[in-house]
Write an enzyme that holds these catalytic residues in place. Structure first.
Site, short mmCIF file in Angstrom:
data_model
loop_
_atom_site.label_atom_id
_atom_site.label_comp_id
_atom_site.label_asym_id
_atom_site.label_seq_id
_atom_site.Cartn_x
_atom_site.Cartn_y
_atom_site.Cartn_z
N GLY A 13 0.81 -1.23 0.04
CA GLY A 13 0.11 -0.09 -0.06
C GLY A 13 1.03 1.14 -0.01
N SER A 523 29.49 -23.73 -43.28
CA SER A 523 29.07 -23.11 -42.03
C SER A 523 29.57 -21.63 -41.84
CB SER A 523 29.74 -24.02 -40.89
OG SER A 523 31.10 -24.73 -41.06
#
Lengths: 614, 307
Positions: A13, A523
């Site tokens: 709160g 690759s």
């Protein structure tokens, strides 16, 4: 004195709701604030207070000098008090949206949340936010304290309206148990004393409720789990695995499984906090002695063999971003879960969640205090439970690898793809045994370079030579694999990545089988070659860069592909309209424009057999 | 196979605190390069030592104890320290700020603040630097003082040993981020969530030895500004006309003897000490002379490197 239980609770709160006043007054009325602190409070109230000559109970709480002067609570403050019925640990959390991370921190340690609202103002955006965060962090019990009833003449009607609205909200957000209590903190009504002004309310006072609420930990009755924290090996005669039980109970004689290895063993002894014990229960810090001498390390999980947790490396998760710099998908972070530490990246942000409305919003990054649903990819499979089932095996943090800051808190929701229910099966015959039978060190020789550089020619010569020397080999050639295993893949960047992932995985299996594997693939990307390298043990992966100038390759053009690419008949051709990223530190750098194929093959063979000669 | 017990044992609050502390101690052992446990001989240190022995048995604790000796501790504290070290077989490092000693720094000649700065705060930094300790375990509790209420369990210090309360790492669940940069260190507080009452109840439950000064006995004291100071040796100068009186006193908190107030008490047993504390209306640090000098002096001390 009877044993006290402990309750860990969160209060959320804002200053405006009178939260600090409520806790300060609760502590004072419960009789746990010492006289000298009350004396100090009288001094502080005159100096900093907001209540005129009366005591400002909020000042009992706001700890740090800076905060006191600013009049806000910026960090989680921990409060401790005990009544004859229970011992309490209170995580007092700041309320503002910019302190969402502080509230989540507090909530992670708590079993119950007290959410404050102002009776005059009703539910606010922050009420919804606080309830959402509490629910997200797994809090199942929420008390709604409707404060400042004195400002609304202690009227029942307004309270009931707020209560009804809140119950509906909490149900939508998944809070299991809600209790609403009307209070007037400045006067103390319904905190410890009932007061005389709200006879219409028949429920418990706040303290009464906190003293009596039963909060069951679902992990207590689940199957046994213990993340290994520390291996206790004082001498050759003792080897124990120390850790805190994350769920369930194990008794001496039970069969346990070690994850991720999948080895099974029997629990021989339990050393608990009070010495030798027949059992290890949820929450206890214990040391376990097992029947078999297994390779178990920090980060492994010991679990009930009959009901083990799943293994996975891809997850859907909720992430709360705590860092000052934003989350970037794809960046590797250190992930800590249980006692394991590994590398993880967020592969995708599915959406951000607005903490105030719980709306799903599109997002490409997460900023401080943002909550998102993400896909998480780990570099190894871990034993886990969804956070809703187990906080310890489902809650994680991300740590920045450079600043070492804790940048995120996360909650695993579920595993993605097939990985979820596939357990790693332990096999008795391992790589070492297979390799020994073949009399060789398994290796992956990874040839990378432009099309036409001579990779396949050299690899072919290397394999012939190894075979002649009595070695067991296999050659994975890019073109050949694309006829079978990878026939479904094209040449876009995404497909090239998947092409390499598959072939790297196949090569890894073959190395595991004890073979010397030759991989001849263009690759072109460093990232994927690194990904391939990381699948192998140190020394197993030999990157061979077959370096030939583009002009030379194009001039050779054995397959006529360069001509086609130049003519625009072939898209995404490496070197023409798709990049080649040369290796930065290959184990072998071959110069195809200088040396003969046979000489280069001989270099590779020497590297492949380096250990055999030593 | 043994039958699984049907009941789920409920851990009481001391069991939970104990388990949490053992977990933290093991986390230090598993992640530190060179850990040390700061042993100040008081009740919290006695509990820490007890937990340390529990966490690592049947082995010896994988870290030494470090005592910062200011030269002004009660004689009974030093005797107790040496006795406990002999009984438990743990390794103890005693560090004195020799430069401070050579300059004759003391609480009477230089005042509490200078004495603490030189012989305690600076001495601690020296000892940590010289030992190369990256994780130092201390017995501080969050309930002791307001500024401690926001301290982390793993509390980071810069290479200059400074604490920045605005820049603390969030701590969630029982997951501690133990990564350190060069020169950085961490102070670890396994008793963060314990209260003074928890400490005494645990000492009673576990029969943990504590310094006899915590129990009431006739001791020579002088009364100054309403506080009782024990005349532990001849270094305490007596004012004109002042003669030590024998009073039945004990201590709630132990430090340097000229800076530690005694309280009149008849509590000679743990039960009596606990009963007295539950009835007491004074906070624990009321007896520490240092804390009264300014509203938030402990926070200031901590920023400068005080434990």
């Amino acid at each position: 004195m009877a044993a006290l239980t402990q309750l860990r609770l969160l209060t959320c709160g804002s200053v405006d709701d009178g939260k600090s006043t409520l806790i300060g007054r609760l502590l004072a009325d419960a009789g746990v604030v010492p006289d000298d602190l009350l004396g100090q409070l009288a001094l502080d109230s005159r100096r900093y207070g907001t209540c005129g000559d009366a005591l400002d109970y909020a000042l009992l709480l706001d700890g740090l000098q800076d905060e006191r002067e600013q009049g806000i609570t910026i960090d989680v403050a921990w409060r401790y008090f005990a009544t004859p019925r229970r011992s309490f640990i209170v995580a007092d959390c700041p309320g503002h949206e910019q302190y969402t991370r502080n509230m989540a921190t507090g909530a992670s340690a708590c079993e119950l949340a007290v959410v404050l609202v102002d009776a005059g103002a009703g539910l606010k955006t922050q009420t919804r936010r606080h309830t959402y965060i509490a629910a997200l962090l797994g809090i199942r019990h929420v008390v709604l304290a409707v404060n400042k009833m004195d400002r609304v003449d202690y009227a029942e009607q307004g309270f009931r309206a707020i209560e009804a609205e809140y119950r509906a909200l909490a149900a939508r957000l998944g809070v299991a148990q809600v209790t609403c209590i009307p209070v007037a903190a400045v006067h103390g009504d319904m905190l410890v004393q009932r007061g005389v002004r709200m006879p219409w309310y028949r429920g418990p006072t706040l303290l009464e409720y906190l003293e009596t609420v039963v909060v069951d930990d679902p992990a207590a009755t689940s199957a046994f789990r213990l993340p290994v924290q520390w291996v206790n090996r004082p001498d050759a005669g003792f080897r124990g695995y120390a850790g805190s039980v994350a769920a369930g109970t194990a008794a001496v004689g039970d069969t346990l499984v070690v994850l991720p290895s999948g080895r099974r063993t029997t629990l021989l002894r339990v050393l608990g906090a009070d010495g030798e014990s027949g059992r290890a229960g949820n929450g206890e810090a214990v040391t376990l002695v097992l029947a078999d001498d297994l390779d178990i390390a920090r980060g492994d999980v010991l679990a009930a063999a009959g009901d083990p947790p799943a293994l996975a490396d891809q997850f859907a998760a909720h992430l709360l971003w705590l860092g000052d710099a934003p989350l970037l998908p794809g960046r590797p972070y250190e992930l800590r879960i249980g006692t394991r530490s590994t590398i993880a990246q967020v592969s995708e942000i599915r959406h951000r969640v607005d903490v105030n409305t719980q709306e799903h919003l599109a997002a490409r990054r997460l900023e401080l205090n943002a909550i998102g649903e993400v896909q998480l990819s780990l570099d190894q499979a871990i034993a886990f439970e969804p956070y809703a089932v187990n906080r310890i095996l489902g809650g994680f943090i991300l740590v920045d690898r450079i600043s070492h800051a804790t940048v995120a808190a996360g909650m695993l929701d579920f595993a993605l793809r097939r990985a979820a229910n596939i357990h790693w099966q332990h096999l008795d015959v391992g790589k070492t045994v297979r390799a020994a039978l073949k009399g060789q060190h398994p290796r992956c020789l990874w040839f990378t370079g432009l099309s036409g550089a001579g990779k396949s020619t050299i690899a072919n010569a290397v394999e012939r030579r190894l075979l002649a020397l009595g070695h067991h080999t296999y050659l994975l050639d890019g073109d050949n694999i694309r006829h079978g295993l990878n026939r479904d893949l094209g040449f876009t960047d995404e497909d090239r990545v998947e092409n390499i992932r598959r072939v790297a995985e196949v090569a890894r299996l073959m190395v595991d089988a004890g073979l010397i594997v030759l991989v001849s693939f263009i690759s072109p990307f460093r990232a994927e070659r690194r990904m391939a390298r990381e699948r192998f043990a140190s020394g197993e992966f030999i990157e061979v860069f077959v370096d030939a100038p583009l002009a030379l390759c194009e001039q050779r053009d054995v397959k006529g592909l360069y001509a086609k690419a130049r003519a625009g008949q072939l898209q995404h051709f490496t070197g023409i309209d798709s990049p080649y990223e040369p290796p930065e530190a290959p184990e072998l750098h071959l110069h195809a424009d200088r040396d003969s194929a046979l000489a280069m093959a001989e270099q590779v063979v020497r590297a492949a057999l380096a250990d055999d000669r030593a | 196979m043994a039958a699984r017990p049907e009941r789920v044992a409920v851990m009481d609050h001391l069991d939970r605190l104990e388990a949490e502390s053992l977990h933290i101690l093991r986390e230090v052992a598993a992640t530190a390069h060179r850990p040390v446990l700061l042993y100040s001989i008081g009740k919290d240190s006695s509990v820490l030592l007890h937990l340390l022995l529990k966490a690592f048995r049947p082995g010896r604790p994988p870290m030494p104890l470090l005592h910062i000796d200011t030269g002004w501790k009660f004689r009974e504290m030093i005797e107790f320290r040496d006795r406990r070290v002999a009984e438990t077989g743990v390794e103890l490092i005693v560090h004195v700020n020799e430069e401070g000693r050579a300059r004759g720094i003391g609480p009477i000649s230089h005042g509490a603040s200078v004495h603490v700065d030189v012989m305690k705060v600076a001495a601690l930094k020296q000892a940590l630097d010289r030992g190369g300790f990256d994780m130092a375990i201390g017995g501080a509790r969050r309930d002791e003082e307001k500024s401690r209420a926001k301290e982390r369990v793993f509390s980071f210090r810069s290479a200059q040993h400074r604490w920045d309360p605005r820049n603390q790492r969030p701590e969630l669940w029982n997951l501690y981020n133990t990564r350190l940069g060069p020169g950085e260190s961490v102070r670890v507080f396994p008793l963060s969530n314990w209260t003074e009452l928890d400490v005494w109840q645990y000492i009673r439950r576990e029969a943990i030895p504590v310094v006899p000064l915590y129990f009431a006995a006739e001791r020579p004291v002088v009364e100054r500004d309403g506080t009782l100071i024990m005349v532990d040796d001849a270094r305490l100068p007596l004012q004109p006309g002042e003669t030590p009186q024998r009073r039945r006193v004990r201590f709630r908190s132990l430090g340097c003897y000229p800076l530690t107030a005694a309280l009149e008490s008849a509590a000679t047993t743990l039960d009596a000490v606990i009963a007295e504390m539950q009835a007491s209306r004074q906070s624990e640090r009321a007896g520490r002379v240092l804390d009264h000098s300014a509203g938030t002096s402990l926070e200031q001390k901590k920023r400068e490197g005080h434990f």
